[in-house]
Design a protein around this motif. Structure first.
Motif, PDB file in Angstrom:
ATOM      1  N   GLN A 102      -3.889   1.399  -4.888  1.00 60.70           N
ATOM      2  CA  GLN A 102      -3.574   1.704  -3.339  1.00 60.70           C
ATOM      3  C   GLN A 102      -5.040   1.207  -2.647  1.00 60.70           C
ATOM      4  O   GLN A 102      -4.697   0.514  -1.568  1.00 60.70           O
ATOM      5  CB  GLN A 102      -3.095   3.250  -3.105  1.00 60.70           C
ATOM      6  CG  GLN A 102      -3.052   3.235  -1.524  1.00 60.70           C
ATOM      7  CD  GLN A 102      -2.790   4.597  -1.454  1.00 60.70           C
ATOM      8  OE1 GLN A 102      -2.856   5.718  -2.223  1.00 60.70           O
ATOM      9  NE2 GLN A 102      -2.286   4.971   0.014  1.00 60.70           N
ATOM     10  N   ARG A 145      -5.330  -2.185  -0.191  1.00 57.55           N
ATOM     11  CA  ARG A 145      -5.980  -1.887   1.266  1.00 57.55           C
ATOM     12  C   ARG A 145      -6.988  -2.879   1.173  1.00 57.55           C
ATOM     13  O   ARG A 145      -7.131  -3.560   2.484  1.00 57.55           O
ATOM     14  CB  ARG A 145      -6.435  -0.608   1.337  1.00 57.55           C
ATOM     15  CG  ARG A 145      -6.844  -0.474   2.832  1.00 57.55           C
ATOM     16  CD  ARG A 145      -7.317   1.195   3.015  1.00 57.55           C
ATOM     17  NE  ARG A 145      -6.576   2.239   2.605  1.00 57.55           N
ATOM     18  CZ  ARG A 145      -6.702   3.087   1.634  1.00 57.55           C
ATOM     19  NH1 ARG A 145      -7.726   3.238   1.034  1.00 57.55           N
ATOM     20  NH2 ARG A 145      -5.761   3.989   1.359  1.00 57.55           N
ATOM     21  N   GLU A 181       0.821  -1.345  -0.004  1.00 54.55           N
ATOM     22  CA  GLU A 181      -0.074   0.061  -0.006  1.00 54.55           C
ATOM     23  C   GLU A 181       0.691   1.381   0.101  1.00 54.55           C
ATOM     24  O   GLU A 181       0.641   2.294  -0.790  1.00 54.55           O
ATOM     25  CB  GLU A 181      -0.821   0.075   1.191  1.00 54.55           C
ATOM     26  CG  GLU A 181      -1.921   1.086   1.204  1.00 54.55           C
ATOM     27  CD  GLU A 181      -2.812   0.911   2.454  1.00 54.55           C
ATOM     28  OE1 GLU A 181      -3.610   2.108   2.578  1.00 54.55           O
ATOM     29  OE2 GLU A 181      -3.053   0.250   3.007  1.00 54.55           O
TER      30      GLU A 181
END
Length: 60
Positions: A48, A52, A22
């Protein structure tokens, strides 16, 4: 970038960087923003978010 590509990038990034994936995607997004490439930065922000999400699913 379409949703399938985002997921593929997120999975590859997680395999390569583990828990740092991330942060790596965020670093790449910042680099694109600094170069003025907003579209590429947006793609990395999506990657990203996908990392997550995947990481959260793996921790349950």
């Amino acid at each position: 970038m379409d949703a399938i590509k985002i997921t593929e990038y997120a999975q590859a990034l997680y395999r390569a960087h583990g828990d740092r994936a991330e942060a790596e995607a965020a670093r790449k997004a910042r680099g694109c923003e600094e170069k003025g490439d907003a579209a590429q930065a947006e793609d990395w922000r999506a990657v990203q978010a996908a990392v997550r999400s995947q990481r959260g699913a793996l921790q349950k």
